[in-house]
Design an enzyme around this catalytic site. Structure first.
Site, short mmCIF file in Angstrom:
data_model
loop_
_atom_site.label_atom_id
_atom_site.label_comp_id
_atom_site.label_asym_id
_atom_site.label_seq_id
_atom_site.Cartn_x
_atom_site.Cartn_y
_atom_site.Cartn_z
N LYS A 132 10.78 0.86 -13.29
CA LYS A 132 10.40 0.41 -14.61
C LYS A 132 9.80 1.59 -15.39
O LYS A 132 9.29 2.49 -14.73
CB LYS A 132 9.40 -0.74 -14.59
CG LYS A 132 8.18 -0.60 -13.69
CD LYS A 132 7.27 0.59 -13.77
CE LYS A 132 6.58 0.86 -15.06
NZ LYS A 132 5.76 2.10 -15.02
N TYR A 217 3.60 -4.13 -17.85
CA TYR A 217 3.06 -5.08 -16.85
C TYR A 217 2.43 -6.28 -17.55
O TYR A 217 2.56 -7.42 -17.09
CB TYR A 217 2.02 -4.39 -15.95
CG TYR A 217 2.64 -3.44 -14.95
CD1 TYR A 217 3.03 -3.89 -13.69
CD2 TYR A 217 2.84 -2.10 -15.27
CE1 TYR A 217 3.60 -3.03 -12.78
CE2 TYR A 217 3.40 -1.22 -14.35
CZ TYR A 217 3.78 -1.69 -13.11
OH TYR A 217 4.36 -0.84 -12.21
P1 NAD Z 1 6.57 11.98 -10.96
O1 NAD Z 1 6.38 12.90 -12.10
O2 NAD Z 1 5.55 12.02 -9.87
O3 NAD Z 1 8.00 12.20 -10.30
C1 NAD Z 1 9.15 12.39 -11.07
C2 NAD Z 1 10.21 13.07 -10.24
O4 NAD Z 1 11.31 13.36 -11.10
C3 NAD Z 1 9.76 14.41 -9.63
O5 NAD Z 1 10.25 14.52 -8.33
C4 NAD Z 1 10.42 15.44 -10.53
O6 NAD Z 1 10.70 16.66 -9.86
C5 NAD Z 1 11.69 14.72 -10.93
N1 NAD Z 1 12.28 15.23 -12.17
C6 NAD Z 1 13.57 15.52 -12.35
N2 NAD Z 1 13.80 15.98 -13.58
C7 NAD Z 1 12.61 15.99 -14.21
C8 NAD Z 1 12.20 16.38 -15.50
N3 NAD Z 1 13.06 16.83 -16.43
N4 NAD Z 1 10.89 16.28 -15.82
C9 NAD Z 1 10.00 15.78 -14.92
N5 NAD Z 1 10.33 15.41 -13.67
C10 NAD Z 1 11.63 15.51 -13.31
O7 NAD Z 1 6.67 10.51 -11.58
P2 NAD Z 1 6.45 9.14 -10.82
O8 NAD Z 1 5.04 8.69 -11.04
O9 NAD Z 1 6.95 9.23 -9.44
O10 NAD Z 1 7.36 8.15 -11.73
C11 NAD Z 1 8.75 8.07 -11.56
C12 NAD Z 1 9.26 6.73 -12.11
O11 NAD Z 1 8.62 5.69 -11.39
C13 NAD Z 1 8.94 6.47 -13.57
O12 NAD Z 1 9.98 5.76 -14.16
C14 NAD Z 1 7.69 5.59 -13.54
O13 NAD Z 1 7.56 4.74 -14.65
C15 NAD Z 1 7.94 4.81 -12.28
N6 NAD Z 1 6.70 4.37 -11.64
C16 NAD Z 1 6.62 3.07 -11.25
C17 NAD Z 1 5.47 2.63 -10.62
C18 NAD Z 1 5.40 1.22 -10.13
O14 NAD Z 1 4.32 0.77 -9.76
N7 NAD Z 1 6.51 0.51 -10.07
C19 NAD Z 1 4.39 3.49 -10.42
C20 NAD Z 1 4.52 4.82 -10.82
C21 NAD Z 1 5.69 5.25 -11.42
#
Ligand code: NAD
Length: 364
Positions: A132, A217
């Site tokens: 999401k 949420y």
């Molecule tokens: P994060 O920044 O920790 O991870 C993002 C990943 O994408 C990294 O591995 C990064 O290297 C990669 N990536 C590839 N291309 C990129 C770019 N151009 N810029 C930045 N990163 C790039 O983020 P996250 O917290 O893991 O979030 C990822 C997804 O998960 C998002 O859509 C977020 O909304 C969702 N999320 C959901 C929950 C939940 O509770 N369901 C919680 C946190 C995040």
């Protein structure tokens, strides 16, 4: 109602006799009970929540990864026993089409990349679980749904709260009118965001700010408690740091009127910690969760007393539920359409902020 209550609650209930479908190596003699996942994007959520959750799942198994960071390949291969041929990067991602070991791609990339990798995943013949918010806008959501339909693949969105017992119980309370007809809901989720250079503050990668990230949420809670879609929305935005929040929203409050007349008062923010709750008010009492939306530690109470359930691993429950949908050839209760409905409401919220007017929500 857009979500059938029994269907919703049933996401964690017992398996019906499983007819395998769309899962590699399935056969009538040896029905598959496990679906193989590849994680796409190995950032914080994939590393700290999803991969550990995949060690607890019954029907979902971690067998592959897609990463743009070569140094992560060996780390993940060693830690999770990922075979070399199941490790991909964003360029050779489409070669997944030749890999019968992987059934599902779980997109855990920045929001603005969800559409591209969902479409490419479906075109490679994979079912898609996408984090999401589903995408940056409703047009992208529709393209994702179309791509999965065209490829006859299933699509689900990472709405983990649907698989959480406190939330499920509150849906029961709302739909059974245990405290009388619902009259109002207040819901909010926010946190103080740190690093000013992160993708969550960039318009193209995030699609929006607090609203897209955690406001969804609160929006979801109102939608699944009532089982209704908002008819009209009014919204306001407050911005205290014009530089940090140059491209995305900082704090938004909004009100939604449901067709039945239930009023929903919601908020989200990237400016401060603490709001993480919903309360629902019926004619004869109220109930709610606070904290409501974390990975654990969820607590609730109602006019009848505490709401107490064991906290579960929501990600494990969500992935097992999607795996079962694939094994049983059922549509997920957190389908692409469910993600699209959120984006339609989010677009109405942004539109109301832009125009200062009460705004009608677009339809699926
Ligand atoms: P994060 O920044 O920790 O991870 C993002 C990943 O994408 C990294 O591995 C990064 O290297 C990669 N990536 C590839 N291309 C990129 C770019 N151009 N810029 C930045 N990163 C790039 O983020 P996250 O917290 O893991 O979030 C990822 C997804 O998960 C998002 O859509 C977020 O909304 C969702 N999320 C959901 C929950 C939940 O509770 N369901 C919680 C946190 C995040």
């Amino acid at each position: 109602m857009t979500i059938d209550r029994r269907q919703f609650i049933g996401t964690t209930s017992a398996l019906a006799a499983a007819a395998t479908f769309g899962v590699h190596q399935s056969s009538a003699a040896d029905p598959k009970t496990t679906v193989n996942f590849a994680l796409v994007g190995l950032g914080s959520l994939a590393t700290n929540q999803i991969a550990p959750a995949l060690q607890k799942t019954k029907h979902a198994k971690l067998v592959g990864v897609v990463t743009g960071t070569p140094s992560k390949e060996k780390v993940w291969a060693d830690k999770y026993g990922i075979a070399k041929q199941n490790i991909y990067n964003y360029e050779n991602f489409d070669k997944l089409a030749e890999n019968g070991d992987i059934d599902v791609v779980y997109i855990v990339l920045p929001n603005g990349m969800h559409k591209e990798f969902t479409v490419r995943g479906a075109q490679a013949g994979k079912h898609v679980l996408c984090e999401k918010p589903m995408a940056n806008n409703s047009d992208d959501c529709r393209a994702m749904i179309d791509a999965c339909n065209t490829a006859d693949r299933k699509l689900a969105i990472g709405y983990r709260c649907h698989f959480e017992p406190h939330h499920q119980h509150c849906i029961e309370l709302a739909r059974s009118e245990k405290f009388g007809e619902l009259k109002a809901i207040e819901a909010g989720f926010g946190f103080k965001i740190g690093d000013p250079n992160q993708w969550r503050l960039k318009g193209d990668l995030a699609g929006g700010g607090a609203m897209m990230d955690v406001g969804v949420y609160a929006l979801q809670a109102c939608r699944y408690l009532t089982g209704e879609e908002p008819a009209e929305i009014t919204a306001q935005e407050t911005k205290t740091d014009m530089k940090k929040f140059a491209e995305v929203d900082e704090t938004i409050t909004w009100a939604m009127k449901m067709p039945s007349g239930v009023m929903c008062y919601c908020s989200t923010s990237y400016a401060f910690n603490g709001i993480n709750r919903f309360n629902a008010y019926g004619e004869k009492g109220s109930f709610g969760l606070d904290p409501a939306f974390g990975y654990g530690g969820i607590k609730g109470k109602s006019s009848a007393g505490p709401i107490e359930f064991e906290n579960v691993d929501q990600f494990a429950a969500e992935m097992d539920a999607f795996a079962k949908c694939i094994l049983e050839d059922r549509q997920s209760t957190v389908s692409g359409e469910e993600g699209l409905r959120d984006l339609l409401a989010v677009e109405a919220i942004y539109e109301s902020i832009r125009t200062g007017q009460r705004t009608k929500v677009g339809s699926v």
